[in-house]
Scaffold this active site. Structure first.
Site: not given
Ligand code: RNT
Ligand code: ZN
Length: 422
Positions: A329, A188, A299, A262
């Site tokens: 995540d 990412w 998150d 995600d």
């Molecule tokens: C960020 C992404 C990524 C991070 C991690 C820490 O928006 O979701 O995956 O959360 O790599």
């Molecule tokens: Zn992520």
């Protein structure tokens, strides 16, 4: 609630599920084979162990909260992870970011990292009998402050990040080889802009060129699986994200790579669950970042709810458990961080158990017969089936506290360990 009561409730539940044609034992058997990838970065607010310490600013992501006791060293982070893992039923994996290497107080820049910096993690994982996954860290770094990494028009910056990701994939392959289980490497990048941007195509072409170069280097599939993660917007990249969903979907399809979805990186009314059946005919494997979006934050700690259930149902209905990797995540610095891990991991497994206990064959039959009221009715009745009794029994058999009984263990850890950290 003692063991005997858990067992009694389970027998009743098992009977109840069998009345609608669901084999509870088969569901538990499948559940026990699923390994979640637990994100190390929940333990220290995405800090890492570099010298000098990396600052999260400018990376497009942020952690809020200052609950005391966050892990300050690799030893502390490993101890915290062990406590969390001891409260989650099943055998799981740990997901590392490149910034979590053991650099022994030396300044090792991202384009210099090597497998040896992760040898301690391998020893630790071997001791626990678990696998490791890996992520390039393309944020929290002076060369990410311009807002672009792999899509930077500054050739020096772009080369630096290409070298970093190549090294990360090498480390990932090495981890997979050492631990005898393929390492999922996820990429990412924070690239994007705050406001109206004219050279969108130029950045996306640069990103494509970088990816083409990086992934032209092949590693054996038994060692490494490659994933790329899209995003809708980030802090400071509200108007333009180079690595958008369309971009990575096209790139992954063209390169047979894994796409990482995600759950917090889509429009609030967009269903990530629905994307599975659209992607599985084209992509061999998928990576899910299990997360929970709340307004602008993608998150929050994952909870057992509709979104997660729908996603797990789609995985199970597609019989795709072997093709979909589940990585947590989320990061919350405002509550006990071990508690955050445990809540999110248990919620994910509960949602998966719910899905495994669906009478899917019966529902398909009803659907074929056009009895749409019955399909809707049965799906809604499923929500009040005695899932909790099955879950508690699964915990008991996995030597993990059932129901809310894990909470005291986290309280005790907070008292005896976390509160001693300065
Ligand atoms: C960020 C992404 C990524 C991070 C991690 C820490 O928006 O979701 O995956 O959360 O790599
Ligand atoms: Zn992520």
């Amino acid at each position: 609630m003692n063991e005997k009561q858990v067992e009694q409730a389970f027998r009743t539940a098992q009977q109840r599920y069998s009345e609608i044609g669901v084999d509870v034992d088969a569901a538990l058997e499948l559940l026990s084979c699923v390994a979640l990838s637990i994100q190390c970065w929940q333990g220290d607010d995405v800090g890492g162990f570099e010298t000098p310490e990396a600052a999260l600013e400018g990376g497009g992501i942020a952690v809020t909260g200052n609950h005391p006791g966050k892990a300050r060293t690799i030893d502390e982070l490993q101890a915290d992870l062990e406590r969390a893992l001891s409260l989650v039923p099943g055998g799981h994996r740990v997901n590392l970011h490149a910034m979590y290497g053991d650099f022994r107080g030396e300044r090792v820049d991202r384009d210099q990292i090597r497998p040896e910096h992760f040898a301690g993690w391998v020893d630790w994982a071997e001791g626990l009998g678990i696998g490791l996954d890996f992520n390039a860290t393309c944020f929290s770094h002076p060369l990410a402050e311009g807002g672009f990494t792999l899509s930077s028009p500054d050739e020096r910056v772009r080369r630096f990040w290409i070298e970093h990701v190549q090294r990360c994939r090498e480390i990932g392959a090495w981890l997979g080889d050492k631990l005898d289980t393929p390492c999922v490497h996820n990429l990412w990048i924070p690239d994007g802009t705050k406001d109206l941007t004219v050279s969108r195509l130029a950045h996306r072409e640069l990103l494509k060129t970088s990816l083409d170069e990086i992934y032209a280097v092949k590693h054996p599939a038994e060692q490494l699986r490659d994933a790329v993660e899209s995003k809708l917007f980030g802090l400071g990249s509200e108007s333009f994200v180079v690595g958008s969903y369309d971009f990575y979907l096209a790139w992954a399809a063209a390169n047979s790579a894994m796409l990482c979805l995600d759950m917090g990186h889509f429009h609030p009314t967009e269903s990530v669950a629905d994307k599975l059946s659209a992607l599985l005919p084209f992509l061999p494997e998928l990576l899910i970042h299990v997360s929970r979006g709340v307004r602008w934050d993608s998150d929050h700690v994952v909870l057992y709810g509709d979104e997660l259930r729908e996603l797990m149902l789609e995985i199970v209905r597609a019989r795709a458990l072997g093709r979909v990797y589940l990585a947590l995540d989320f990061f919350d610095g405002s509550i006990n961080r071990i508690g955050a891990w445990v809540i999110g991991a248990r919620a994910t497994l509960k949602a998966l158990l719910f899905a495994l206990l669906e009478p899917t064959d019966q529902l398909r039959e009803i659907e074929r017969n056009g009895e749409l009221f019955a399909r809707l009715g049965l799906l809604d009745e499923m929500k009040l089936m005695p899932l909790g009794a099955v879950w508690d029994y699964f915990c008991l058999k996995s030597d993990v506290p059932p129901a809310e009984q894990w909470i005291d263990s986290v309280r005790e850890y907070e008292r005896s360990i976390l509160s001693q950290r300065g």
